[in-house]
Motif scaffolding. Structure first.
Motif, short mmCIF file in Angstrom:
data_model
loop_
_atom_site.label_atom_id
_atom_site.label_comp_id
_atom_site.label_asym_id
_atom_site.label_seq_id
_atom_site.Cartn_x
_atom_site.Cartn_y
_atom_site.Cartn_z
N CYS A 112 0.85 -1.19 0.00
CA CYS A 112 0.00 0.00 0.00
C CYS A 112 0.89 1.24 0.00
O CYS A 112 1.67 1.43 0.93
CB CYS A 112 -0.88 0.03 1.24
SG CYS A 112 -1.92 -1.42 1.41
N LYS B 270 1.16 5.56 -0.62
CA LYS B 270 0.38 6.80 -0.60
C LYS B 270 1.14 7.90 -1.32
O LYS B 270 2.35 8.00 -1.18
CB LYS B 270 0.11 7.20 0.85
CG LYS B 270 -0.79 8.42 1.00
CD LYS B 270 -0.99 8.79 2.47
CE LYS B 270 -1.98 9.93 2.60
NZ LYS B 270 -2.10 10.41 3.98
N ASP C 46 6.70 4.16 2.42
CA ASP C 46 6.02 3.28 1.46
C ASP C 46 7.01 2.86 0.37
O ASP C 46 6.96 1.74 -0.14
CB ASP C 46 4.81 3.99 0.85
CG ASP C 46 3.82 4.44 1.92
OD1 ASP C 46 4.09 4.18 3.12
OD2 ASP C 46 2.81 5.07 1.58
N LEU D 20 -10.58 11.14 3.77
CA LEU D 20 -10.95 10.12 4.75
C LEU D 20 -9.99 10.15 5.93
O LEU D 20 -8.84 10.55 5.78
CB LEU D 20 -10.89 8.73 4.10
CG LEU D 20 -11.91 8.44 3.01
CD1 LEU D 20 -11.66 7.06 2.42
CD2 LEU D 20 -13.32 8.52 3.57
N ALA E 246 2.51 7.40 7.22
CA ALA E 246 2.53 8.23 6.03
C ALA E 246 3.32 9.50 6.37
O ALA E 246 3.12 10.05 7.45
CB ALA E 246 1.12 8.57 5.59
N GLY F 48 0.54 6.76 11.47
CA GLY F 48 0.96 5.41 11.84
C GLY F 48 -0.19 4.55 12.33
O GLY F 48 -0.06 3.85 13.34
N GLN F 49 -1.32 4.62 11.70
CA GLN F 49 -2.49 3.86 12.13
C GLN F 49 -2.99 2.88 11.08
O GLN F 49 -3.49 1.81 11.41
CB GLN F 49 -3.68 4.78 12.40
CG GLN F 49 -3.47 5.91 13.31
CD GLN F 49 -4.82 6.50 13.74
OE1 GLN F 49 -5.83 5.82 13.75
NE2 GLN F 49 -4.83 7.76 14.09
N VAL F 50 -2.94 3.30 9.81
CA VAL F 50 -3.64 2.58 8.75
C VAL F 50 -3.25 1.11 8.70
O VAL F 50 -4.11 0.23 8.61
CB VAL F 50 -3.43 3.27 7.38
CG1 VAL F 50 -3.92 2.39 6.24
CG2 VAL F 50 -4.13 4.62 7.36
N THR G 3 -12.36 10.27 13.42
CA THR G 3 -11.60 11.41 13.91
C THR G 3 -11.80 12.61 13.00
O THR G 3 -11.97 12.46 11.80
CB THR G 3 -10.09 11.10 13.95
OG1 THR G 3 -9.70 10.66 12.66
CG2 THR G 3 -9.76 10.03 14.97
C1 LIG Z 1 -8.57 18.21 3.51
C2 LIG Z 1 -8.21 17.10 4.43
C3 LIG Z 1 -9.06 16.78 5.47
C4 LIG Z 1 -8.74 15.76 6.34
N1 LIG Z 1 -9.59 15.48 7.34
C5 LIG Z 1 -9.29 14.49 8.21
C6 LIG Z 1 -10.16 14.21 9.28
O1 LIG Z 1 -11.20 14.83 9.44
N2 LIG Z 1 -9.79 13.24 10.16
C7 LIG Z 1 -8.59 12.57 10.01
O2 LIG Z 1 -8.28 11.71 10.82
N3 LIG Z 1 -7.76 12.81 9.01
C8 LIG Z 1 -8.07 13.76 8.09
N4 LIG Z 1 -7.19 14.05 7.09
C9 LIG Z 1 -5.91 13.36 7.03
C10 LIG Z 1 -6.12 12.03 6.47
O3 LIG Z 1 -6.55 12.02 5.19
C11 LIG Z 1 -4.96 11.10 6.69
O4 LIG Z 1 -4.20 11.00 5.59
C12 LIG Z 1 -5.59 9.80 7.07
O5 LIG Z 1 -5.92 9.97 8.42
C13 LIG Z 1 -4.73 8.57 6.86
O6 LIG Z 1 -3.74 8.57 7.83
P1 LIG Z 1 -2.25 8.79 7.44
O7 LIG Z 1 -2.13 9.35 6.10
O8 LIG Z 1 -1.66 9.57 8.51
O9 LIG Z 1 -1.80 7.30 7.36
P2 LIG Z 1 -0.83 6.36 8.25
O10 LIG Z 1 -1.70 5.69 9.21
O11 LIG Z 1 0.29 7.16 8.78
O12 LIG Z 1 -0.40 5.46 7.07
C14 LIG Z 1 0.33 4.26 7.26
C15 LIG Z 1 0.46 3.53 5.96
O13 LIG Z 1 -0.81 3.20 5.42
C16 LIG Z 1 -0.74 3.19 3.99
N5 LIG Z 1 -1.63 4.21 3.43
C17 LIG Z 1 -2.11 5.31 4.04
N6 LIG Z 1 -2.87 6.01 3.19
C18 LIG Z 1 -2.88 5.34 2.03
C19 LIG Z 1 -3.46 5.56 0.75
N7 LIG Z 1 -4.21 6.64 0.52
N8 LIG Z 1 -3.25 4.66 -0.24
C20 LIG Z 1 -2.49 3.55 -0.03
N9 LIG Z 1 -1.91 3.31 1.16
C21 LIG Z 1 -2.09 4.18 2.17
C22 LIG Z 1 0.68 3.49 3.63
O14 LIG Z 1 1.39 2.28 3.49
C23 LIG Z 1 1.16 4.27 4.84
O15 LIG Z 1 2.54 4.24 5.00
C24 LIG Z 1 -7.51 15.04 6.18
C25 LIG Z 1 -6.67 15.36 5.14
C26 LIG Z 1 -7.00 16.38 4.26
C27 LIG Z 1 -6.07 16.69 3.14
#
Ligand SMILES: Cc1cc2nc3c(=O)[nH]c(=O)nc-3n(C[C@@H](O)[C@H](O)[C@H](O)COP(=O)(O)OP(=O)(O)OC[C@H]3O[C@@H](n4cnc5c(N)ncnc54)[C@H](O)[C@@H]3O)c2cc1C
Ligand SMILES: Cc1cc2nc3c(=O)[nH]c(=O)nc-3n(C[C@H](O)[C@H](O)[C@H](O)COP(=O)(O)OP(=O)(O)OC[C@H]3O[C@@H](n4cnc5c(N)ncnc54)[C@H](O)[C@@H]3O)c2cc1C
Lengths: 266, 333
Positions: free
Chosen positions: A6, A8, A43, A97, A125, A131-133, A227
């Motif tokens: 996965c 990002k 990633d 999301l 990411a 660090g949750q996904v 969240t």
């Molecule tokens: C306009 C805007 C509004 C937002 N609103 C919120 C909100 O209301 N609440 C909130 O919690 N967050 C919000 N976010 C942030 C949110 O989109 C985060 O990106 C999301 O919480 C995913 O967590 P992370 O990217 O920190 O992933 P992490 O948990 O840090 O990701 C860990 C791993 O998961 C995988 N992964 C993560 N994302 C993807 C992807 N898209 N495709 C493939 N693999 C992936 C990758 O391997 C990555 O290394 C917002 C962002 C934007 C730009």
């Protein structure tokens, strides 16, 4: 072995702080003009870890990325490093999301892909740094998870994984299928080869929508978010740096020592 | 959601005592509990917890859940997730706090998934929204370039992991009263899917970074492991520890255990000397708690000068020898 990675797409995390801008209203980062988004650093290391396993044991690597716009670019990057197939997940329902929603969409895509032995994610990411996904995704898929890996080897029908700890590391044995989150210690990412780039350009990268992977709209609805980001700001730094000078570097260095002494710092 | 009440902490035990993060969780937990008029409880998992339950009461908990099982001697992801999730399903806390540590980073998202809850990781500030009574978690994002405030409105518990050394630790008051509840921590070893084979402690050379009063760090600009010797020499002179940026570690000039930053060690010495490193926010995240930062860099525009208190612009190869020469003279006095 079938490995799903996965990845990002994120704004370049290495842009100098002085150029870092946000839009507090939309809670988005405004990347400086001409700086394209990149594959999230951990990633890219996850792709590297997958390629290492492929080199050693043979494997098929499928890369998936959920995102908007030019999200196929990060999938192509992974393909040029040595991944075999790529899929993007693109749908307006997937915008903004939270981690839970992200993990849900990835889990649906992985279920559609079907058979797999290993899912790799980055440890976090490099934009929102959550660090949750990875762990949530593993729980949703009902498979074991090993976080923050620095080395992954196939062993005894499963995987032998070294986890980074504060004062060392831990070696664990995990069955397959499982999910592992990858840290930078696995090694620098390999550079794309010429052949890799050509293959990547020619490869068809399907874009799956919410409908393709049977998304339950309630799970990705803004009201359903677990969240909510209520504020985004840039911290104010008010440190004044005292630049110590001299007629040459040596003299400035001596002056620095004297000032630190006078200020009781050393 | 009214079914969920109280604040639950996941404490950590280190070498038979409450780990520093446990006291920090008890500190912020008490503040939040008093603000909302809720009960503060803490879960301690281990193989032999002894009197640590009573100790946690003295540090401010109203209730301590003790989960003892030989399988819990060290943090085990599957086992701890099971025990902590079980307790959460019974105790139904409104807020659940963990440390943003090796254990907490692993455990928190698994709990968030199992409990279908909401999680904000790496909190540096926690407060209660006066209008709604909901926890507001502030966390650095984009490597520390920005701060995001996160709220969990619709699901419970509201989970957060707290960055070590960012909140005030609790103080001991031996007269405090409370309840220690010994849980039956049933862990069926057949349900543990991942087996721990071994744990390897790697000893760092010289002074431990976390305990050091002085830290000297080198970056990519140092150029080679041979030149890195100069960083060691300066650290020895000041009885300090040696740190590094990620590129310096990845070049192999120094072990990864010396990496300072968001994904490395967090240090807060009296003096942090940053040599030939640009001061990327991901690095600064690990040293911004330092009382005084000194920067040596040949690029006057480098970001490190925006966070440093003292700076010298120039080639470190010319600066360090003269600096060390003068230091020796001053320290001899
Ligand atoms: C306009 C805007 C509004 C937002 N609103 C919120 C909100 O209301 N609440 C909130 O919690 N967050 C919000 N976010 C942030 C949110 O989109 C985060 O990106 C999301 O919480 C995913 O967590 P992370 O990217 O920190 O992933 P992490 O948990 O840090 O990701 C860990 C791993 O998961 C995988 N992964 C993560 N994302 C993807 C992807 N898209 N495709 C493939 N693999 C992936 C990758 O391997 C990555 O290394 C917002 C962002 C934007 C730009
Ligand atoms: C998610 C994420 C997490 C990260 N986590 C960390 C982390 O925990 N720790 C970390 O350190 N990094 C981390 N990074 C990497 C970080 O973004 C930077 O890339 C890194 O800190 C830069 O290292 P540097 O300053 O050594 O190198 P550079 O940025 O290349 O800087 C080298 C500096 O040396 C100076 N220089 C060169 N030669 C000389 C000389 N002879 N004399 C004086 N000055 C000289 C140059 O002017 C330059 O400023 C992370 C990145 C991401 C995306």
């Amino acid at each position: 072995m079938h490995i799903i990675v996965c990845v990002k797409q994120i704004p370049d995390p290495e842009i100098p702080s002085a150029k870092f801008k946000i839009d507090p209203a939309t809670k988005k980062v405004v990347p400086p003009a001409g700086v394209p988004p990149v594959i999230s650093v951990f990633d890219e290391r996850a792709v590297e870890a997958a390629c290492q396993l492929k080199d050693k044991n043979g494997a098929k690597i499928t890369v998936i990325s959920m995102g908007q716009g030019k999200v196929a670019d990060v999938v192509k990057h992974a393909l040029s490093m040595g991944a075999d197939d790529g899929i993007t997940l693109q749908d307006s329902a997937f915008e903004n999301l939270d981690s839970y929603g992200t993990a849900y969409v990835l889990s649906k895509a992985i279920q559609k892909i079907g058979e797999y032995d290993l899912v790799l994610c980055g440890r976090q990411a490099a934009d929102w740094d959550s660090g949750q996904v990875g762990s949530i995704l593993a729980e949703m898929l009902g498979i074991p998870v090993v976080t923050i890996a620095r080395n992954i080897q196939a062993a005894d029908g499963g995987l032998r994984v070294e986890r980074v700890l504060k004062d060392g590391y831990e070696v664990v044995q995990a069955p397959m299928p499982c999910l592992v989150t990858v840290s930078n210690e696995v090694g620098l990412p390999r550079l794309p080869t010429g052949m890799g780039i050509i293959t990547a350009t020619r490869k068809k990268i399907p874009a799956w929508t919410a409908q393709d992977i049977e998304i339950d709209p309630a799970q990705v609805a803004p009201e359903g978010a677990h969240t909510e980001i209520v504020k985004l700001s840039v911290p104010i730094r008010d440190v004044q740096c005292e630049i110590v000078t001299g007629k040459d570097a040596g003299e400035a260095a001596v002056e620095l020592a004297v000032r630190l002494r006078a200020a009781n710092i050393i | 959601m009214d079914t969920h009440k109280g604040i639950l902490l996941c404490g950590e035990i280190e070498k038979g005592t409450l780990a520093p993060i446990t006291m920090e969780l008890l500190g912020i937990g008490r503040v939040l509990a008093d603000k909302t008029g809720q009960e503060l409880s803490i879960l301690l998992m281990g193989s032999d917890i002894g009197g640590l339950g009573e100790e946690a009461l003295a540090y401010g908990a109203d209730k301590v859940y003790v989960a003892e099982n030989p399988l819990l001697e060290h943090y085990h992801s599957d086992a701890c997730t099971m025990v902590a999730a079980d307790l959460c399903r019974k105790a139904l806390p409104s807020i659940l706090l963990l440390g943003n540590t090796d254990a907490g980073r692993d455990l928190a998202p698994r709990l968030a998934a199992r409990l279908q809850a909401g999680l904000a990781t790496d909190a540096v500030e926690l407060d209660i929204d006066p209008d709604t009574g909901i926890l507001v978690v502030t966390r650095p994002v984009f490597g520390g370039n920005a701060l995001a405030s996160v709220m969990v409105r619709k699901v419970r518990p509201q989970i957060a992991t707290v960055r070590p050394k960012t909140v005030k630790p609790a103080e001991k008051d031996a007269s405090r009263q409370g309840q220690v509840i010994r849980m039956v921590a049933e862990v069926d070893s057949s349900t543990l899917k991942v087996q721990v084979v071994e744990r390897v402690e790697e000893k760092v050379e010289g002074v431990r970074l976390e305990d050091a009063e002085v830290v000297v760090s080198g970056g990519r600009g140092i150029g080679s492991s041979q030149s890195y010797e100069m960083i060691w020499e300066l650290a020895r002179l000041l009885d300090g520890a040696v740190g590094a940026t990620r590129p310096a570690c990845e070049e192999g000039w120094i072990s990864m255990l010396h990496q300072v930053g968001q994904t490395g060690k967090m240090v807060s010495p009296k003096l942090y000397i940053a040599v030939a490193l640009s001061g990327a926010m991901q690095h600064i995240a690990g040293c911004s708690g330092s009382k005084c930062i000194v920067a040596i860099n040949q690029d006057p525009e480098a970001n490190i000068f925006k966070v440093a208190h003292y700076g010298v612009v120039g080639d470190y190869k010319e600066i360090l020898p003269a600096f060390m020469g003068k230091l020796k003279e001053l320290l001899a006095k």
